[in-house]
Design a protein around this motif. Sequence first.
Motif, PDB file in Angstrom:
ATOM      1  N   PRO A 164     -12.430  13.920  81.487  1.00 56.91           N
ATOM      2  CA  PRO A 164     -13.013  13.123  80.399  1.00 56.91           C
ATOM      3  C   PRO A 164     -13.972  13.935  79.528  1.00 56.91           C
ATOM      4  O   PRO A 164     -14.628  14.863  79.982  1.00 56.91           O
ATOM      5  N   LEU A 165     -14.041  13.544  78.267  1.00 53.49           N
ATOM      6  CA  LEU A 165     -14.982  14.164  77.346  1.00 53.49           C
ATOM      7  C   LEU A 165     -16.401  13.906  77.835  1.00 53.49           C
ATOM      8  O   LEU A 165     -16.741  12.779  78.182  1.00 53.49           O
ATOM      9  N   PRO A 166     -17.244  14.933  77.921  1.00 48.32           N
ATOM     10  CA  PRO A 166     -18.626  14.721  78.375  1.00 48.32           C
ATOM     11  C   PRO A 166     -19.327  13.648  77.557  1.00 48.32           C
ATOM     12  O   PRO A 166     -19.111  13.516  76.345  1.00 48.32           O
ATOM     13  N   GLN A 167     -20.177  12.872  78.211  1.00 45.79           N
ATOM     14  CA  GLN A 167     -20.838  11.757  77.568  1.00 45.79           C
ATOM     15  C   GLN A 167     -21.586  12.180  76.312  1.00 45.79           C
ATOM     16  O   GLN A 167     -21.636  11.439  75.320  1.00 45.79           O
ATOM     17  N   LYS A 168     -22.163  13.374  76.327  1.00 43.67           N
ATOM     18  CA  LYS A 168     -22.967  13.832  75.194  1.00 43.67           C
ATOM     19  C   LYS A 168     -22.163  13.914  73.899  1.00 43.67           C
ATOM     20  O   LYS A 168     -22.723  13.871  72.803  1.00 43.67           O
TER      21      LYS A 168
ATOM     22  N   ALA B 297     -20.708  11.415  65.911  1.00 43.19           N
ATOM     23  CA  ALA B 297     -19.739  11.374  64.818  1.00 43.19           C
ATOM     24  C   ALA B 297     -19.101  12.744  64.653  1.00 43.19           C
ATOM     25  O   ALA B 297     -19.754  13.779  64.851  1.00 43.19           O
ATOM     26  N   ILE B 298     -17.826  12.753  64.317  1.00 38.34           N
ATOM     27  CA  ILE B 298     -17.120  14.023  64.153  1.00 38.34           C
ATOM     28  C   ILE B 298     -17.868  14.917  63.167  1.00 38.34           C
ATOM     29  O   ILE B 298     -18.024  16.112  63.392  1.00 38.34           O
TER      30      ILE B 298
ATOM     31  N   THR C 211     -17.485   8.444  59.780  1.00 41.31           N
ATOM     32  CA  THR C 211     -18.313   7.720  60.744  1.00 41.31           C
ATOM     33  C   THR C 211     -17.697   7.697  62.142  1.00 41.31           C
ATOM     34  O   THR C 211     -18.370   7.311  63.093  1.00 41.31           O
ATOM     35  N   ALA C 212     -16.429   8.086  62.270  1.00 44.74           N
ATOM     36  CA  ALA C 212     -15.741   8.007  63.562  1.00 44.74           C
ATOM     37  C   ALA C 212     -16.375   8.960  64.576  1.00 44.74           C
ATOM     38  O   ALA C 212     -16.693  10.103  64.251  1.00 44.74           O
ATOM     39  N   PRO C 213     -16.572   8.492  65.819  1.00 40.66           N
ATOM     40  CA  PRO C 213     -17.079   9.381  66.863  1.00 40.66           C
ATOM     41  C   PRO C 213     -15.988  10.331  67.335  1.00 40.66           C
ATOM     42  O   PRO C 213     -14.793  10.067  67.168  1.00 40.66           O
ATOM     43  N   LEU C 214     -16.417  11.420  67.940  1.00 40.37           N
ATOM     44  CA  LEU C 214     -15.471  12.423  68.421  1.00 40.37           C
ATOM     45  C   LEU C 214     -14.465  11.810  69.396  1.00 40.37           C
ATOM     46  O   LEU C 214     -13.295  12.206  69.422  1.00 40.37           O
ATOM     47  N   ALA C 215     -14.907  10.830  70.171  1.00 41.69           N
ATOM     48  CA  ALA C 215     -14.022  10.200  71.157  1.00 41.69           C
ATOM     49  C   ALA C 215     -12.798   9.575  70.509  1.00 41.69           C
ATOM     50  O   ALA C 215     -11.758   9.421  71.159  1.00 41.69           O
ATOM     51  N   ASP C 216     -12.891   9.221  69.226  1.00 41.28           N
ATOM     52  CA  ASP C 216     -11.749   8.609  68.547  1.00 41.28           C
ATOM     53  C   ASP C 216     -10.594   9.586  68.375  1.00 41.28           C
ATOM     54  O   ASP C 216      -9.466   9.169  68.071  1.00 41.28           O
ATOM     55  N   LEU C 217     -10.845  10.869  68.545  1.00 41.00           N
ATOM     56  CA  LEU C 217      -9.781  11.871  68.445  1.00 41.00           C
ATOM     57  C   LEU C 217      -9.014  12.042  69.757  1.00 41.00           C
ATOM     58  O   LEU C 217      -7.983  12.712  69.781  1.00 41.00           O
ATOM     59  N   LEU C 218      -9.501  11.440  70.831  1.00 40.51           N
ATOM     60  CA  LEU C 218      -8.882  11.672  72.139  1.00 40.51           C
ATOM     61  C   LEU C 218      -7.408  11.280  72.153  1.00 40.51           C
ATOM     62  O   LEU C 218      -6.582  11.969  72.760  1.00 40.51           O
ATOM     63  N   HIS C 219      -7.053  10.183  71.489  1.00 40.28           N
ATOM     64  CA  HIS C 219      -5.672   9.722  71.551  1.00 40.28           C
ATOM     65  C   HIS C 219      -4.713  10.663  70.813  1.00 40.28           C
ATOM     66  O   HIS C 219      -3.502  10.578  70.991  1.00 40.28           O
ATOM     67  N   THR C 220      -5.232  11.560  69.997  1.00 32.17           N
ATOM     68  CA  THR C 220      -4.379  12.512  69.280  1.00 32.17           C
ATOM     69  C   THR C 220      -3.912  13.646  70.186  1.00 32.17           C
ATOM     70  O   THR C 220      -3.036  14.416  69.797  1.00 32.17           O
TER      71      THR C 220
END
Length: 224
Positions: free
Chosen positions: A14-18, A23-24, A204-213
């Motif tokens: 998993p992506l580290p919580q930090k 935001a990207i 405004t998207a957080p980095l986590a939003d890229l995970l599905h890519t």
Amino acid sequence: MASLFSKLLKRSSPLPQKWKTVAIKDTPILSIDLELTCLDTKVAKITSIAWVTGQSQSIDLSSAYYSVIRAAGDLQQSPVIHGLTARDLLAGGHIRDAVVQLQAYASSHVWLLHNASLDMQVLDRVAKNLGLAAMQIATIDTMLLELYFLNKSHTVVKQDAVTLENCRARYGLPEAPNHNALDDALATLGLGFAQWYKFDKQFTAPLADLLHTKAVKIYTIGGD
């Protein structure tokens, strides 16, 4: 004993919580590139390495680093492709110096690469050979992110569709010199900025939003 390949499969941790809620656009990025003697990660030698940092759609040129790395033996097509002669490489710096400096960015930045798997596997092998402690690094792969966009638009992906040069051209970015590590690191960062604008024009998207890519992965380099 687990193979190097099987260990690298753990990179999907998993992506580290930090980083999850950052935001990207606010994520501190280290764009890095290696020039190699070949594409076989088990034997490839690093002939040069470079990186540059960026954030909020800006590149910090004062952070740019470039080093020719000492190498000998079979250089394969590297002198032709990268323009580095055997004499250049014999006078290069030691890879330890570069990798030790990279350690400072392991937790402070997300690393951006074009074809991250290739460079990170080589760095893992080198770091292990140097006896360096394990470093866990969050990465974004501009090549995989572009594949996501192409597949999403149902575009037929040709063999050379996701080269750095062709990816940049798709965004109307100017041609950049290639096969120089620093030029490629700068070109990759510019491409990343363009891709993030395409992904989220509001920034405004957080980095986590890229995970599905599938473009965001965690790699561990060094250690046992």
